[in-house]
Design a protein around this motif. Structure first.
Motif, mmCIF file in Angstrom:
data_model
loop_
_atom_site.group_PDB
_atom_site.id
_atom_site.type_symbol
_atom_site.label_atom_id
_atom_site.label_comp_id
_atom_site.label_asym_id
_atom_site.label_seq_id
_atom_site.Cartn_x
_atom_site.Cartn_y
_atom_site.Cartn_z
ATOM 1 N N VAL A 1 80.372 -3.590 -3.146
ATOM 2 C CA VAL A 1 79.176 -3.263 -2.374
ATOM 3 C C VAL A 1 78.079 -2.875 -3.376
ATOM 4 O O VAL A 1 78.326 -2.144 -4.323
ATOM 5 C CB VAL A 1 79.448 -2.120 -1.372
ATOM 6 N N GLY A 2 76.906 -3.419 -3.177
ATOM 7 C CA GLY A 2 75.802 -3.162 -4.097
ATOM 8 C C GLY A 2 74.852 -4.341 -4.124
ATOM 9 O O GLY A 2 74.610 -5.007 -3.115
ATOM 10 N N ARG B 1 78.684 0.937 -11.330
ATOM 11 C CA ARG B 1 77.681 0.491 -12.290
ATOM 12 C C ARG B 1 76.299 0.710 -11.691
ATOM 13 O O ARG B 1 76.066 0.437 -10.507
ATOM 14 C CB ARG B 1 77.878 -0.981 -12.638
ATOM 15 N N SER B 2 75.386 1.198 -12.524
ATOM 16 C CA SER B 2 74.022 1.454 -12.076
ATOM 17 C C SER B 2 73.076 1.237 -13.259
ATOM 18 O O SER B 2 73.494 1.239 -14.423
ATOM 19 C CB SER B 2 73.878 2.881 -11.536
ATOM 20 N N VAL C 1 65.611 -5.202 -21.958
ATOM 21 C CA VAL C 1 66.777 -5.369 -21.096
ATOM 22 C C VAL C 1 67.289 -3.983 -20.713
ATOM 23 O O VAL C 1 67.570 -3.168 -21.590
ATOM 24 C CB VAL C 1 67.889 -6.171 -21.796
ATOM 25 N N PRO C 2 67.410 -3.685 -19.434
ATOM 26 C CA PRO C 2 67.851 -2.348 -19.030
ATOM 27 C C PRO C 2 69.302 -2.090 -19.411
ATOM 28 O O PRO C 2 70.137 -2.994 -19.399
ATOM 29 C CB PRO C 2 67.658 -2.356 -17.507
ATOM 30 N N VAL C 3 69.575 -0.860 -19.770
ATOM 31 C CA VAL C 3 70.929 -0.434 -20.088
ATOM 32 C C VAL C 3 71.656 -0.110 -18.793
ATOM 33 O O VAL C 3 71.123 0.584 -17.922
ATOM 34 C CB VAL C 3 70.914 0.788 -21.015
ATOM 35 N N ILE C 4 72.856 -0.640 -18.640
ATOM 36 C CA ILE C 4 73.648 -0.452 -17.424
ATOM 37 C C ILE C 4 74.698 0.625 -17.689
ATOM 38 O O ILE C 4 75.521 0.491 -18.599
ATOM 39 C CB ILE C 4 74.319 -1.766 -16.992
ATOM 40 N N ILE D 1 75.629 -4.626 -9.630
ATOM 41 C CA ILE D 1 75.268 -3.213 -9.634
ATOM 42 C C ILE D 1 75.808 -2.605 -8.340
ATOM 43 O O ILE D 1 75.545 -3.101 -7.244
ATOM 44 C CB ILE D 1 73.744 -3.021 -9.719
ATOM 45 N N GLY D 2 76.572 -1.529 -8.463
ATOM 46 C CA GLY D 2 77.113 -0.875 -7.281
ATOM 47 C C GLY D 2 78.566 -0.477 -7.501
ATOM 48 O O GLY D 2 78.987 -0.147 -8.618
ATOM 49 N N LEU D 3 79.334 -0.533 -6.425
ATOM 50 C CA LEU D 3 80.724 -0.099 -6.436
ATOM 51 C C LEU D 3 81.653 -1.303 -6.337
ATOM 52 O O LEU D 3 81.430 -2.204 -5.531
ATOM 53 C CB LEU D 3 80.986 0.855 -5.259
ATOM 54 N N SER D 4 82.694 -1.306 -7.162
ATOM 55 C CA SER D 4 83.720 -2.353 -7.136
ATOM 56 C C SER D 4 85.088 -1.675 -7.066
ATOM 57 O O SER D 4 85.392 -0.784 -7.875
ATOM 58 C CB SER D 4 83.624 -3.242 -8.380
ATOM 59 N N LEU D 5 85.881 -2.085 -6.071
ATOM 60 C CA LEU D 5 87.198 -1.479 -5.850
ATOM 61 C C LEU D 5 88.259 -2.574 -5.814
ATOM 62 O O LEU D 5 88.085 -3.593 -5.149
ATOM 63 C CB LEU D 5 87.211 -0.693 -4.534
#
Length: 615
Positions: free
Chosen positions: A453-454, A519-520, A529-532, A494-498
């Protein structure tokens, strides 16, 4: 969460009731016509408006007391009497969706508790309220599928080819022999009506053989020990005899063939596990798994084939399955408070004629004074006319004269003193966001279920720059027909991984192997480039059937405080809270994952039978 949704619904309906007295725009939401049959009246009378208002108020009271169906009837009555009132229509639709959600939630709870009849009733009630709700239709089909009796297919044998069996004469004979080994083997075959073919690998050697009252199989088994040979059938009355070596066994052993259909296999790894078990336990070398058809073909001696068949049939019809109920709670809160008094602590001292000269275009002082005298800006007989000069200069933007100032001196020694402003600060900004993600995952034992989800964030990898030019490119640029190539992007999740892999024990306890990744986007970037930022959790837990557990929780808190004021005065305790500017900023983020496993299809454990394999 059900109580929170109810409170929000009541608040929205109450806000609509306060705004209902305001004049509404004459917009017809529903098809209507004055006096037309089959259509509602768009121009209700005062009596109808009064009845609509009364029905709306009754609906609000019923919604507060959780009488959802009665509240929906009152809102529908109000919307029918006053079809132009947007508040009535909004209240009706919100109450309709709230009633549908209530029925669906009750149906899901009944389905998890294996109350299929009650679940079917709840899902049908939700469809009666909103027939176009696709989720209610799907849940009704799921409930019907689980309630309807079904007989799963079992593992079966698709094809089987047995070994060639030899049929000797049913007699018993006595042997007292001393001589060549090949002759002994020939005499034993002839005694039982069997024609032996002796392979060249059998060597002649003198033997002594004495045995009484034996059948063909016992005689050949004893002769094989004496002569170091073995035999294999070629027909009912014909056999081949060869030296007892591994290579000869591979060449002359007659193997049976059998193909099994594994209905419980849901992934290629299931067939791989069965294949490894057959190789390890029964020492079967010739196994051909076919994942596309869920079949396994085995070539082995008949005894091993029969034992493997009993083993495969004892595995059960299918793997047990688990329903994972996942709830994700996320709370974000921010608070910013700014309290204090800004005391003037800066001043600017400047020469007014020089500053005025700079403000009016760089003319010298004498020319400026002459122009002001000629224009009446300065009266030589009246020194108060200098105030008119200052007023003229204060009208200019971005000028030091645009701020209040005090003057002293006279003539060329006229000076100005500009003071800072007194500012009183008293502000409070607070925001709170709460969200809930609810997901239901169904997975078989040993298989991996994934939930994400994300969003997917695009990152620029390469862009186009016209560093090379040619005649063709120049002509296209001139004709406005040149099109730059589309830049290259890559997307990051970007978001939640299960990821969850369940295992069920004989007591229906569930062991879960979990992998959670959050991850955000970070606050920094490297070369644009944005850092994740990444947070991961890997582990295993064991839960009872239906036992909820908090499998992960993340809390981040940020506090920032700043103080600005006069040195010394801003450091006195108590005084600095008033005579200085104090800024407090707090940010709280909380994430909570609650996982509840439900065993919906458990495996049957038959009695443990010991399988003996003999040759």
């Amino acid at each position: 969460m059900r109580h929170v949704a109810l409170i929000l619904t009541v608040l929205v309906l109450a806000a609509g009731s306060w705004a209902a007295d305001e004049p509404q725009a004459p917009v017809a939401i529903l098809p209507c016509g004055q006096g037309s049959p089959g259509l509602v009246n768009c121009n209700p009378s005062r009596r109808e408006l009064k009845e609509a208002r009364a029905a709306y108020d009754r609906g609000i009271r019923l919604a507060r007391s959780r009488q959802r169906e009665q509240a929906l009837e009152q809102f529908e009555r109000a919307a029918q009497l006053a079809p132009r009132n947007i508040d009535y229509l909004t209240a009706r639709e919100m109450q309709r969706q709230e009633l549908v959600s209530w029925h669906l939630e009750n149906g899901n709870s009944d389905l998890l508790a294996r109350r299929q009849v009650e679940a079917l009733a709840e899902f049908r009630a939700a469809l009666q309220v909103d027939p176009s709700n696709s989720f209610a239709q799907q849940r009704l089909q799921d409930a019907i599928a689980e309630w309807a009796p079904h007989t799963p297919e079992k593992t079966s044998v698709l094809a089987s080819a047995g070994e060639i069996e030899v049929v000797p004469n049913p007699v018993r004979a006595d042997f007292h022999y001393q001589g060549d080994s090949k002759t002994l083997l020939a005499e034993i075959g002839a005694a039982y009506g069997i024609t032996p073919t002796i392979d060249d690998s059998v060597t002649s050697k003198p033997v002594r053989f004495n045995i009484t009252g034996v059948d063909f199989f016992a005689a050949m088994r004893a002769a094989g020990i004496v002569t170091k040979t073995f035999w294999a059938p070629l027909g009912e009355k014909q056999i081949v005899i060869a030296q007892d070596t591994q290579e000869n066994h591979r060449q002359f052993d007659r193997l049976a063939l059998r193909t099994f259909k594994i209905y419980g296999a849901t992934a290629p790894s299931d067939l791989t596990e069965v294949t490894n078990a057959l190789r390890t336990v029964f020492d079967i070398r010739y196994i051909n798994p076919q994942p596309q058809a869920n079949t396994i073909t085995v070539r082995a001696p008949q005894e091993a084939i029969d034992a493997a068949t009993r083993f495969i049939e004892s595995l059960g019809d299918s793997r047990p399955q688990v329903l994972l109920d996942l709830n994700i709670y996320e709370v974000s809160r921010s608070l910013m408070r700014n309290i204090g008094i800004h005391i003037p602590n800066q001043f600017t001292l400047f020469n007014i004629p020089a500053a005025a000269l700079a403000a009016l275009g760089g003319q010298n002082i004498q020319q400026l004074i002459n122009q002001l005298i000629a224009g009446g800006g300065i009266n030589q007989a009246n020194s108060q006319s200098l105030q008119a000069l200052l007023a003229q200069l204060q009208g200019q933007q971005n000028s030091i004269f645009s701020h209040p100032l005090a003057t002293f001196g006279g003539g060329l020694t006229l000076f100005g003193l500009s003071l800072d402003q007194l500012i009183v600060q008293l502000s409070l900004n607070e925001s709170s966001i709460r969200s809930l993600q609810h997901a239901t995952l169904r997975v078989a034992q040993g298989n991996e279920a994934s939930f994400k989800v994300g969003s997917r964030y695009p990152i620029l990898n390469a862009s186009f720059a016209p560093v090379f030019n040619s005649t063709a490119i120049a002509q296209n640029i001139q004709n406005n027909t040149f099109t730059a190539p589309f830049p290259s992007f890559s997307y990051e999740d970007i978001g939640l991984s299960l990821k969850a892999k369940p295992y069920i024990s004989s007591t229906n306890d569930v062991s879960l192997q979990l992998e959670i990744e959050i991850r955000s986007l970070g606050t920094q970037s490297l070369n644009g480039v944005p850092v994740i930022s990444n947070r991961e959790y890997k582990g295993g837990i064991s839960l009872l059937n239906g036992e909820p557990a908090v499998v992960a929780g993340a809390v981040s808190r940020t506090e920032q405080r700043s103080l600005s004021g006069i040195p010394g005065l801003g450091q006195v305790p108590g005084v600095n809270r008033i005579m200085s500017s104090n800024t407090d900023q707090e940010m709280d983020d909380e994430l909570l994952l609650v996982l509840t496993p439900h065993v919906v299809a458990s495996a049957e454990h038959p009695g443990d039978d010991m399988i003996l394999i003999g040759r």
